[in-house]
Design a protein around this motif. Structure first.
Motif, PDB file in Angstrom:
ATOM      1  N   ASP A 139       0.817  -1.213   0.000  1.00 22.52           N
ATOM      2  CA  ASP A 139       0.000   0.000   0.000  1.00 22.52           C
ATOM      3  C   ASP A 139       0.853   1.267   0.000  1.00 22.52           C
ATOM      4  OD1 ASP A 139       0.932  -0.208   2.555  1.00 22.52           O
ATOM      5  OD2 ASP A 139      -0.969   0.331   3.509  1.00 22.52           O
ATOM      6  N   GLN A 158      -0.867  -0.658  -7.407  1.00 28.21           N
ATOM      7  CA  GLN A 158      -2.224  -0.129  -7.272  1.00 28.21           C
ATOM      8  C   GLN A 158      -2.304   1.304  -7.805  1.00 28.21           C
ATOM      9  OE1 GLN A 158      -4.862  -2.022  -6.095  1.00 28.21           O
ATOM     10  NE2 GLN A 158      -3.273  -3.569  -6.357  1.00 28.21           N
ATOM     11  N   GLU A 213      -3.588   4.100  -6.646  1.00 29.99           N
ATOM     12  CA  GLU A 213      -3.223   5.173  -5.698  1.00 29.99           C
ATOM     13  C   GLU A 213      -1.716   5.161  -5.444  1.00 29.99           C
ATOM     14  OE1 GLU A 213      -5.281   2.493  -3.691  1.00 29.99           O
ATOM     15  OE2 GLU A 213      -6.387   2.958  -5.513  1.00 29.99           O
ATOM     16  N   GLU A 272      -6.418  10.071 -11.500  1.00 30.12           N
ATOM     17  CA  GLU A 272      -6.973   9.003 -10.660  1.00 30.12           C
ATOM     18  C   GLU A 272      -8.042   8.225 -11.411  1.00 30.12           C
ATOM     19  OE1 GLU A 272      -8.154  11.007  -7.056  1.00 30.12           O
ATOM     20  OE2 GLU A 272      -6.261  10.460  -6.084  1.00 30.12           O
ATOM     21  N   ARG A 295      -7.801   4.230 -12.387  1.00 28.06           N
ATOM     22  CA  ARG A 295      -8.850   3.272 -12.014  1.00 28.06           C
ATOM     23  C   ARG A 295      -9.419   2.604 -13.257  1.00 28.06           C
ATOM     24  NH1 ARG A 295     -10.328   6.876  -7.873  1.00 28.06           N
ATOM     25  NH2 ARG A 295     -11.736   7.955  -9.266  1.00 28.06           N
ATOM     26  N   ARG A 335      -1.668   6.036   7.955  1.00 32.69           N
ATOM     27  CA  ARG A 335      -2.772   5.675   7.071  1.00 32.69           C
ATOM     28  C   ARG A 335      -4.057   5.477   7.877  1.00 32.69           C
ATOM     29  NH1 ARG A 335      -3.811   3.480   2.094  1.00 32.69           N
ATOM     30  NH2 ARG A 335      -1.621   3.285   1.529  1.00 32.69           N
ATOM     31  N   THR A 388      -7.421   7.688   7.359  1.00 30.89           N
ATOM     32  CA  THR A 388      -8.680   7.049   6.988  1.00 30.89           C
ATOM     33  C   THR A 388      -9.759   7.409   8.008  1.00 30.89           C
ATOM     34  OG1 THR A 388      -7.349   5.255   6.106  1.00 30.89           O
ATOM     35  CG2 THR A 388      -9.702   4.844   6.293  1.00 30.89           C
ATOM     36  N   THR A 416      -9.608  10.380   1.488  1.00 30.07           N
ATOM     37  CA  THR A 416      -9.828   9.354   0.483  1.00 30.07           C
ATOM     38  C   THR A 416      -8.653   8.366   0.504  1.00 30.07           C
ATOM     39  OG1 THR A 416      -8.639  10.625  -1.199  1.00 30.07           O
ATOM     40  CG2 THR A 416     -11.009  10.978  -1.054  1.00 30.07           C
ATOM     41  N   THR A 417      -8.858   7.198  -0.111  1.00 29.52           N
ATOM     42  CA  THR A 417      -7.771   6.214  -0.163  1.00 29.52           C
ATOM     43  C   THR A 417      -6.562   6.812  -0.854  1.00 29.52           C
ATOM     44  OG1 THR A 417      -9.573   4.745  -0.715  1.00 29.52           O
ATOM     45  CG2 THR A 417      -7.392   3.759  -0.582  1.00 29.52           C
ATOM     46  N   GLY A 418      -6.812   7.595  -1.902  1.00 27.32           N
ATOM     47  CA  GLY A 418      -5.708   8.221  -2.625  1.00 27.32           C
ATOM     48  C   GLY A 418      -4.898   9.134  -1.720  1.00 27.32           C
ATOM     49  N   ALA A 476      -4.884   9.113   1.594  1.00 23.37           N
ATOM     50  CA  ALA A 476      -4.285   8.333   2.677  1.00 23.37           C
ATOM     51  C   ALA A 476      -2.973   7.708   2.198  1.00 23.37           C
ATOM     52  CB  ALA A 476      -5.252   7.263   3.161  1.00 23.37           C
ATOM     53  N   THR A 477      -2.935   7.295   0.926  1.00 23.60           N
ATOM     54  CA  THR A 477      -1.716   6.718   0.364  1.00 23.60           C
ATOM     55  C   THR A 477      -0.615   7.773   0.263  1.00 23.60           C
ATOM     56  OG1 THR A 477      -3.040   5.155  -0.891  1.00 23.60           O
ATOM     57  CG2 THR A 477      -0.763   5.438  -1.600  1.00 23.60           C
TER      58      THR A 477
END
Lengths: 120, 306, 127
Positions: free
Chosen positions: A52, A82, A84, B207, B211, C17, C21, C26-28, C30-31
């Motif tokens: 991650d 991934q 992100e 983004e 995706r 992270r 969260t 957003t996940t983006g 948070a990354t």
């Protein structure tokens, strides 16, 4: 944390399970190069789907793996980055230049098979 | 009603009968008297208010009949809020009113303006009614003003919040519309970019594309920038990053529609176009994408290799 | 959070992270936050050997954000301007650390005294 390395014919597959420390990454790098030599593998797939975060150290290790394995005459492909993580990587300026990438394991295998054919 | 409790405790503490008499006109009682007055003179006051609205040239986007209808509802909600000191109903009405009048172009100053006008019309009628009893007038105003100000505040805030909600919704809709990731063939995506790219949009675009690459298992992406209004060093860098991030997911990006002028500018300001695979127009880009994809299919289908 | 080893780098970014969260990033984002923490923690381990990272929630005028403070009492940075240039490094790494972190985050502040240590404060706002 050990990274399992799976042998599948001429290809070695290393799957990152979760967040890895620097020591784990270095361990993996040594292990992979040794096994490529031992099994005379022609290709290596590093699956990072579970990662991650890909910071500068992880990114540099992947590049080193790829370059060292190329010196052994084999090909490496990194799969499963991934969306992100890819976005964060390019923000950091980590683009894995000179390293082959593919969407997932299936694509990575197809890439290697293609490469082998061109060489044969 | 904690307010009243404090008042009664207060009067007990002071104890004197003279104080009791003054205290018997608690703010709530004054408000009741006030509300009764406003109900009795509803027709007259509402009429005067509507006249003031048109004199001040507010709500010009609405017809006289519409203004009158709304004025009636606002007047009644206003008096009710004064009476019950509960602002939820008024708040809901303000939101509902805003929802109806925002699309017609009614501005914030108009909504605030009409509520302040109503406050003044009502205050004047109180002056007229209590002009002989100055002390009582003062007490009435003491009760009236805080409530009236709270009402004005409630309506204004309700309107602004509704407006912000509408703006946010529209912004989102525009953004969604402006970055369509289209799948034209299996494993081939097209991203036509139109308009102005700011950092926020560039990020959203990237983004969405990343995706899209993952869900459609795309191998090749054509980014067409024919419709991009201007390209400076920031936008160009975003584009380079998008190309790099796509490659990390295993997809090849072809950029099309780069005009000679823009290409010249980019070279002059030192953007490295070497990392980008560019083709003149969208048509050519799709053709090259198909070659990239098709080449693969042919070699894999080769029976000798099986 | 004390940062003394490469194990701590992993723990710090995982905490980052989780907090991001929890705050509704957003996940983006948070990354991006976790990656920035990883880089800052890595700088501490490689240059100062030990230091600290703290994570805080912050309130702006109309938005919430996360504040990351990385501090150490290591050798410090002699030339901050040079350190903020892409490609600069004194420990043979890629040298993308600080300018990269600045790109990942919304706000970036650094102060450093030679042989006193370094403090980096970065913020990311929720969109």
């Amino acid at each position: 944390m050990e990274v399992p390395i799976l042998k599948q014919g001429e290809v070695l597959i290393a799957t990152f399970q979760a967040a890895l420390s620097d020591a784990d990454l270095e361990h993996l790098r040594r292990g992979l190069v040794q096994q490529v030599v031992r099994f005379r593998s022609r290709g290596v797939i590093v699956d990072v789907t579970a990662m991650d975060v890909m910071d500068s150290f992880a990114s540099r290790t992947l590049r080193e793996i790829s370059h060292m394995i190329r010196l052994r005459g084999a090909e490496t492909v990194i799969v499963g980055i991934q969306p992100e993580v890819a976005f964060a990587m390019v923000q950091l300026g980590l683009t894995l230049e000179g390293v082959a990438t593919a969407l997932d394991l299936e694509e990575g295998l197809a890439y290697l098979i293609e490469k082998f054919k061109n060489i044969d | 009603m904690s307010k009243r409790e404090i008042t009664s405790r207060d009067s007990e503490a002071r104890g004197g009968p003279a104080v009791e008499i003054v205290r018997s006109e608690a703010p709530s009682e004054l408000l009741r008297e006030l509300v009764a007055h406003l109900r009795q003179n509803r027709t007259l006051l509402r009429e005067e208010w509507v006249v003031r609205i048109s004199e001040t040239r507010l709500l010009t986007a609405m017809t006289k009949e519409e203004i009158f209808a709304e004025a009636t509802s606002v007047y009644d909600s206003y008096v009710e809020a004064l009476e019950t000191e509960a602002f939820e109903a008024l708040q809901a009405y303000a939101r509902n009113l805003s929802e109806r009048i925002i699309p017609r172009g009614v501005e914030t100053h108009e909504v605030v303006g009409i509520v302040l006008l109503l406050r003044d019309v009502l205050a004047r009628s109180l002056f007229a009614k209590y002009q002989t009893d100055f002390k009582k007038l003062n007490r009435i105003l003491d009760a009236y003003e805080p409530a009236a100000n709270r009402i004005a505040n409630t309506v204004a805030v309700g309107f602004v919040q509704e407006r912000e909600r509408v703006i946010r919704q529209q912004q989102e809709a525009i953004r969604e519309l402006s970055t369509p990731v289209l799948q034209v063939r299996e494993r081939l995506l097209i991203l036509p970019i139109i308009g102005v790219i700011d950092p926020q949009r560039a990020r959203q675009l990237t983004e969405q594309l990343l995706r899209g690459i993952r869900t459609n298992r795309a191998k090749v992406v054509v980014i067409d920038i024919t419709g991009v209004a201007a390209m400076d060093v920031t936008v160009a860098n975003h584009l380079v990053q998008t190309v790099e991030a796509s490659r990390l997911l295993g997809a090849t990006v072809i950029v099309t529609g780069l005009s000679p002028e823009i290409a010249q500018t980019l070279v002059t300001i030192g953007v490295d176009l070497g990392k980008m695979n560019t083709v003149g127009d969208l048509q050519g880009g799709i053709e090259q994408a198909e070659r990239l994809l098709g080449y693969k299919v042919v070699t894999l289908a080769e029976p000798r290799q099986a | 959070m004390a940062i003394n080893s490469d194990q701590d780098i992993v723990a710090a970014r995982q905490k980052g992270r989780a907090l991001a969260t929890e705050l509704g990033f957003t996940t983006g984002d948070a990354t991006l936050i976790a990656t920035a923490i990883s880089e800052l923690a890595r700088n501490i381990v490689s240059y100062a050997r030990k230091g600290e990272i703290s994570l805080k929630m912050v309130h702006g005028s109309s938005r919430q954000g996360i504040l990351i403070i990385a501090s150490d009492s290591g050798p410090g940075i002699r030339d901050i301007r040079q350190a903020m240039r892409d490609g600069f490094s004194t420990s043979g790494s890629l040298g993308l650390g600080l300018p990269g972190v600045r790109r990942l985050m919304d706000e970036f502040e650094i102060s450093s005294e030679p042989s006193q240590g370094t403090i980096v404060r970065v913020k990311k706002w929720k969109q």
